[in-house]
Design a protein around this motif. Structure first.
Motif, PDB file in Angstrom:
ATOM      1  N   GLU A 204       0.908  -1.126   0.191  1.00 35.28           N
ATOM      2  CA  GLU A 204      -0.094   0.190   0.018  1.00 35.28           C
ATOM      3  C   GLU A 204       0.914   1.344  -0.148  1.00 35.28           C
ATOM      4  N   PRO A 205       1.725   1.389   0.922  1.00 36.10           N
ATOM      5  CA  PRO A 205       2.681   2.631   0.692  1.00 36.10           C
ATOM      6  C   PRO A 205       3.582   2.796  -0.742  1.00 36.10           C
TER       7      PRO A 205
ATOM      8  N   ILE B 182       0.964   4.232  -3.025  1.00 35.20           N
ATOM      9  CA  ILE B 182       0.468   5.340  -2.782  1.00 35.20           C
ATOM     10  C   ILE B 182       1.763   6.402  -3.281  1.00 35.20           C
TER      11      ILE B 182
ATOM     12  N   THR C 113       1.257   8.913  -6.313  1.00 39.87           N
ATOM     13  CA  THR C 113       1.538  10.428  -6.014  1.00 39.87           C
ATOM     14  C   THR C 113       2.776  10.972  -7.080  1.00 39.87           C
TER      15      THR C 113
ATOM     16  N   ARG D 230      -5.991   4.749  -1.676  1.00 41.54           N
ATOM     17  CA  ARG D 230      -5.014   3.724  -0.977  1.00 41.54           C
ATOM     18  C   ARG D 230      -4.705   4.575   0.516  1.00 41.54           C
ATOM     19  N   VAL D 231      -4.543   5.796   0.625  1.00 36.71           N
ATOM     20  CA  VAL D 231      -4.329   6.368   1.682  1.00 36.71           C
ATOM     21  C   VAL D 231      -5.362   6.020   2.746  1.00 36.71           C
ATOM     22  N   ARG D 232      -6.624   6.171   2.218  1.00 32.26           N
ATOM     23  CA  ARG D 232      -7.950   6.086   3.281  1.00 32.26           C
ATOM     24  C   ARG D 232      -7.705   4.417   3.495  1.00 32.26           C
TER      25      ARG D 232
END
Length: 338
Positions: free
Chosen positions: A15-16, A19, A23, A56-58
């Motif tokens: 996930e990171p 993100i 970005t 993805r941050v959520r």
């Protein structure tokens, strides 16, 4: 394949990673659309990347909250437990299993972010370096020379000792310092070519290779004519015409002559309906520096011509500087001369 590999990664790395990549790509594409004027399509694509990164941050935020949330203890868990009577029995020693350590989510996320920060930094540094890897000059890589490799070399080249080819001329002319010599250091060549021509009206018996390098501002052409005409004879011929701009000088210890003439403009209609065929018209003014092959001026010469569609011309000193930088670098070898 890449998506499958990403799905194999643990959650706190995957996930990171998504993100960070979303970005970086989103910001870069939006920058291209808004600053470089690439249009609305890249802007939409960049917005989609940023939206995906936000989603993805959520997901990561919800996962972190779930890990830190503790369920309240039930009433059954709070009541005291009465120990049961101990019944003696044969006790089988339990096999001790190693305690499984749960992965540290914070360490995984930090590792992923650090890894891709290093990759992003490397890509950023690569974008700042010159395209040809020469950090000292900062020059960009010129366009590759286009050559007619499949065409047979005319017999005039084989019968002329020391004759170079269009590839030889293009290799010498298409250099990274050429824009600076022209006075336009920020430009780079957009087109370069070399052709193995023969001089007109010679029944293909006189070799005349040519090379052309085009920039946004100027076009530079270099040719070599292997005839018996000397520069001194050519200077006399200019006196019979409009030789007001002709100027004699010496370049690399050889006789040279600066002349001006208009290019020819020919328009063809290839069936697209955008233009019509017409007679030959007068094109933009060009400046030519003719330099003898040797100091004794025994016949044959190099012609260095510069012009622009806007009618601009560099100073005569620029043509001399180009000739002094290019002519000594002309060598045979780009094509078999046997």
């Amino acid at each position: 394949m890449l998506g499958f590999l990403v799905r194999l990664l643990p959650f706190w790395i995957r996930e990171p990673l998504i993100i960070l990549v979303g970005t970086v790509f989103g910001v870069r594409i939006l920058f291209m659309a808004l600053v470089d004027g690439e249009g609305w399509v890249p802007a939409v694509i960049g917005a989609v990347f940023l939206l995906g990164a936000a989603l993805r941050v959520r997901v990561v935020v919800h996962a972190l909250r779930a890990r830190h949330r503790r369920a309240p203890a039930t009433e059954a868990e709070l009541e005291p437990v009465t120990p049961a009577p101990v019944i003696p029995a044969s006790v089988t020693p339990a096999v001790r299993r190693p305690v499984e350590k749960k992965p540290n989510a914070f360490a995984q996320a930090s590792f992923a972010i650090g890894l891709f920060a290093v990759i992003g930094g490397a890509l950023w540094i690569e974008g700042k370096l010159p395209e040809d890897g020469t950090a000292a000059t900062g020059a960009s890589r010129p366009a590759a020379c286009r050559l007619d490799e499949d065409e047979e070399l005319p017999s005039a080249y084989r019968s002329t000792p020391g004759a170079v080819t269009g590839a030889d001329l293009c290799r010498a002319l298409n250099r990274t310092e050429l824009p600076e010599l022209l006075g336009t250091p920020a430009e780079r060549s957009v087109y370069a070519s070399g052709t193995d021509n023969t001089a007109p009206l010679t029944d293909r018996k006189v070799a005349q290779p040519e090379a052309r390098v085009e920039f946004e501002t100027y076009t530079v052409e270099l040719s070599a004519t292997y005839n018996k005409l000397t520069v001194a004879q050519y200077a006399k011929l200019t006196t019979y015409g409009d030789g007001r701009d002709a100027r004699k000088l010496t370049v690399l210890g050889r006789p040279a002559l600066l002349t001006s003439d208009h290019m020819m403009k020919i328009q063809f209609d290839l069936g697209s309906g955008e233009g019509a065929s017409g007679p030959v018209e007068q094109g933009p003014l060009a400046r030519t520096l003719t330099v003898a092959f040797d100091g004794k001026d025994r016949g044959g010469s190099y012609d260095l011509t510069v012009w622009s569609e806007a009618g601009l011309l560099p100073d005569d000193s620029a043509l001399v500087d180009i000739a002094e930088a290019v002519l000594p670098r002309i060598t045979r070898g780009a094509r078999d001369q046997d």
